[in-house]
Design an enzyme around this catalytic site. Structure first.
Site, mmCIF file in Angstrom:
data_model
loop_
_atom_site.group_PDB
_atom_site.id
_atom_site.type_symbol
_atom_site.label_atom_id
_atom_site.label_comp_id
_atom_site.label_asym_id
_atom_site.label_seq_id
_atom_site.Cartn_x
_atom_site.Cartn_y
_atom_site.Cartn_z
ATOM 1 N N VAL A 67 89.301 8.245 -88.253
ATOM 2 C CA VAL A 67 87.991 8.565 -88.842
ATOM 3 C C VAL A 67 87.496 9.962 -88.473
ATOM 4 C CG1 VAL A 67 87.171 6.175 -89.064
ATOM 5 C CG2 VAL A 67 86.727 7.425 -86.933
ATOM 6 N N ASN A 93 83.107 0.451 -89.253
ATOM 7 C CA ASN A 93 83.122 -0.317 -88.002
ATOM 8 C C ASN A 93 83.932 0.349 -86.888
ATOM 9 O OD1 ASN A 93 82.852 -2.946 -86.485
ATOM 10 N ND2 ASN A 93 85.080 -2.960 -86.785
ATOM 11 N N SER A 146 75.317 -1.168 -82.093
ATOM 12 C CA SER A 146 75.539 -1.985 -80.897
ATOM 13 C C SER A 146 74.190 -2.352 -80.303
ATOM 14 C CB SER A 146 76.338 -1.167 -79.877
ATOM 15 O OG SER A 146 76.412 -1.832 -78.638
ATOM 16 N N TYR A 159 78.173 6.611 -75.043
ATOM 17 C CA TYR A 159 78.404 5.504 -75.997
ATOM 18 C C TYR A 159 77.061 5.087 -76.599
ATOM 19 C CZ TYR A 159 79.834 0.913 -77.827
ATOM 20 O OH TYR A 159 80.068 -0.164 -78.644
ATOM 21 N N ALA A 161 74.326 6.819 -76.843
ATOM 22 C CA ALA A 161 73.819 7.891 -77.716
ATOM 23 C C ALA A 161 74.491 7.822 -79.084
ATOM 24 C CB ALA A 161 74.053 9.248 -77.064
ATOM 25 N N SER A 162 75.802 7.578 -79.087
ATOM 26 C CA SER A 162 76.509 7.518 -80.375
ATOM 27 C C SER A 162 76.009 6.337 -81.202
ATOM 28 C CB SER A 162 78.028 7.434 -80.150
ATOM 29 O OG SER A 162 78.416 6.159 -79.646
ATOM 30 N N LYS A 163 75.706 5.223 -80.535
ATOM 31 C CA LYS A 163 75.294 4.022 -81.272
ATOM 32 C C LYS A 163 73.825 4.084 -81.697
ATOM 33 C CE LYS A 163 79.241 1.849 -81.442
ATOM 34 N NZ LYS A 163 79.879 1.569 -82.743
HETATM 35 N N1 LIG Z 1 83.021 -5.791 -78.577
HETATM 36 C C1 LIG Z 1 81.754 -5.606 -78.322
HETATM 37 O O1 LIG Z 1 81.196 -6.190 -77.379
HETATM 38 C C2 LIG Z 1 80.935 -4.687 -79.191
HETATM 39 C C3 LIG Z 1 79.557 -4.713 -79.058
HETATM 40 C C4 LIG Z 1 78.786 -3.876 -79.858
HETATM 41 C C5 LIG Z 1 79.384 -3.050 -80.776
HETATM 42 N N2 LIG Z 1 80.741 -3.037 -80.875
HETATM 43 C C6 LIG Z 1 81.314 -2.138 -81.868
HETATM 44 O O2 LIG Z 1 82.092 -2.899 -82.762
HETATM 45 C C7 LIG Z 1 83.062 -2.050 -83.380
HETATM 46 C C8 LIG Z 1 84.396 -2.746 -83.341
HETATM 47 O O3 LIG Z 1 84.811 -2.854 -82.008
HETATM 48 P P1 LIG Z 1 85.582 -4.116 -81.416
HETATM 49 O O4 LIG Z 1 84.792 -4.599 -80.286
HETATM 50 O O5 LIG Z 1 85.972 -5.028 -82.494
HETATM 51 O O6 LIG Z 1 86.844 -3.380 -80.752
HETATM 52 P P2 LIG Z 1 88.324 -3.097 -81.247
HETATM 53 O O7 LIG Z 1 88.860 -2.104 -80.291
HETATM 54 O O8 LIG Z 1 89.047 -4.378 -81.423
HETATM 55 O O9 LIG Z 1 88.153 -2.455 -82.697
HETATM 56 C C9 LIG Z 1 87.944 -1.086 -82.912
HETATM 57 C C10 LIG Z 1 88.396 -0.737 -84.312
HETATM 58 O O10 LIG Z 1 88.133 0.657 -84.505
HETATM 59 C C11 LIG Z 1 89.341 1.294 -84.889
HETATM 60 N N3 LIG Z 1 89.360 2.662 -84.397
HETATM 61 C C12 LIG Z 1 89.230 3.113 -83.117
HETATM 62 N N4 LIG Z 1 89.331 4.454 -83.094
HETATM 63 C C13 LIG Z 1 89.538 4.850 -84.375
HETATM 64 C C14 LIG Z 1 89.730 6.098 -85.002
HETATM 65 N N5 LIG Z 1 89.745 7.236 -84.312
HETATM 66 N N6 LIG Z 1 89.916 6.117 -86.341
HETATM 67 C C15 LIG Z 1 89.922 4.977 -87.058
HETATM 68 N N7 LIG Z 1 89.739 3.774 -86.530
HETATM 69 C C16 LIG Z 1 89.550 3.712 -85.206
HETATM 70 C C17 LIG Z 1 90.454 0.452 -84.305
HETATM 71 O O11 LIG Z 1 91.677 0.692 -85.005
HETATM 72 C C18 LIG Z 1 89.892 -0.939 -84.530
HETATM 73 O O12 LIG Z 1 90.132 -1.349 -85.857
HETATM 74 C C19 LIG Z 1 83.004 -0.731 -82.625
HETATM 75 O O13 LIG Z 1 82.268 0.209 -83.374
HETATM 76 C C20 LIG Z 1 82.263 -1.081 -81.357
HETATM 77 O O14 LIG Z 1 81.605 0.022 -80.802
HETATM 78 C C21 LIG Z 1 81.529 -3.845 -80.123
#
Ligand SMILES: NC(=O)c1ccc[n+]([C@@H]2O[C@H](COP(=O)([O-])OP(=O)(O)OC[C@H]3O[C@@H](n4cnc5c(N)ncnc54)[C@H](O)[C@@H]3O)[C@@H](O)[C@H]2O)c1
Length: 260
Positions: A67, A93, A146, A159, A161-163
């Protein structure tokens, strides 16, 4: 009661759809009849998702895309538009946890990784999705923020700040397209057991030790529960909801400082 959505004939682009929340959401959309164009890092995850989705009888494409790379993101969207003709739903996502440490222990590369993936990556999606949806007469976009996009948390400052940025982007873009039949919302999940959460706190046990005391419902959520919120926000059931960041966290946010 099981809620059933019907996305048959709809086409969904999921960016960051290979593992965790994105993968669970891809499966939920496929079970609801949607065709999928999935992007993310790791061809092995993309290919295994394709295998898992195939028996459901919907179309699925995977394209490994970073991305942060604006040219690659342009090519991804071009391919998706050509393949399906119309994209009805976009789920932005992709995200990384980055290094968990106090801000004074982070360097330029730590900062850049978090902001480039979590925020620039979303910008790189929206800038292609919006003109397409305007041209096609509408659509729905869901961006992953998040719980750390509505509160601060020591050792995850950049993190957070980005969210927080994701919500600013979401709210503003929602206003830009409010009269174009395009809804733009964010989800703000608390702790979800995924590779990212394990990465943020070192291991599954490390994640449990840190976050469980802060979750009134007493458990970490399953990615499939987050997927249900994404499907709701993408569906006509949410037809008057735009510019929102929906917290889905087992009560942690409203408990606030009482937890510490
Ligand atoms: N797991 C949690 O507790 C939680 C809580 C709040 C928010 N989130 C957010 O949910 C989203 C998904 O995270 P997750 O927890 O399922 O983790 P995850 O690591 O399983 O999924 C992350 C996804 O992002 C993709 N990704 C990472 N870097 C990338 C890049 N440079 N280019 C393209 N794709 C990229 C990965 O391939 C994967 O599909 C994220 O944005 C994360 O910040 C997660």
């Amino acid at each position: 009661m099981q809620v059933k959505y019907d996305f048959s004939g709809k086409n969904v682009i999921l960016i960051g759809g290979t593992t965790g929340i994105g993968r669970a959401t891809a499966l939920a959309f496929a079970q609801a009849g949607a065709n999928l164009f999935v992007a993310g890092i790791g061809a092995e995850f993309g290919n295994s998702l394709k295998e898992e989705v195939k028996p459901l009888g919907v179309a699925i494409e995977f394209m490994e895309t970073d991305v942060r790379d604006s040219k690659a993101m342009a090519a991804l969207h071009q391919k998706a538009f050509e393949r399906f003709g119309r994209i009805d739903v976009a789920f932005n996502n992709a995200g990384v946890p980055g290094k968990t440490a106090p801000v004074h222990e982070l360097d330029d590369a730590d900062y850049d990784l978090l902001m480039d993936v979590n925020l620039r990556g979303m910008f790189n999606g929206l800038r292609h999705q919006i003109p397409h949806m305007i041209a096609k007469g509408g659509g729905a976009i869901v961006n992953t923020s998040s719980l750390f996009g509505v509160m601060g948390f020591a050792t995850t400052a950049v993190y957070c700040a980005s969210k927080w940025g994701v919500i600013g982007l979401t709210n503003s873009v929602a206003l830009e397209v409010a009269r174009k039949n395009i809804r733009v919302n964010a989800i703000a999940p608390g702790s979800v057991m995924t590779p990212l959460l394990r990465g943020m706190f070192g291991s599954e046990q490390g994640a449990k030790d840190t976050v469980l005391p802060m979750i009134p419902m007493g458990r970490i959520s399953d990615p499939s529960e987050i997927a249900q919120l994404v499907l709701f926000l993408s569906s006509d059931a949410a037809s008057f909801i735009t510019g929102q960041a929906i917290v889905i966290d087992g009560g942690g946010f409203v408990a606030g400082a009482d937890q510490f």
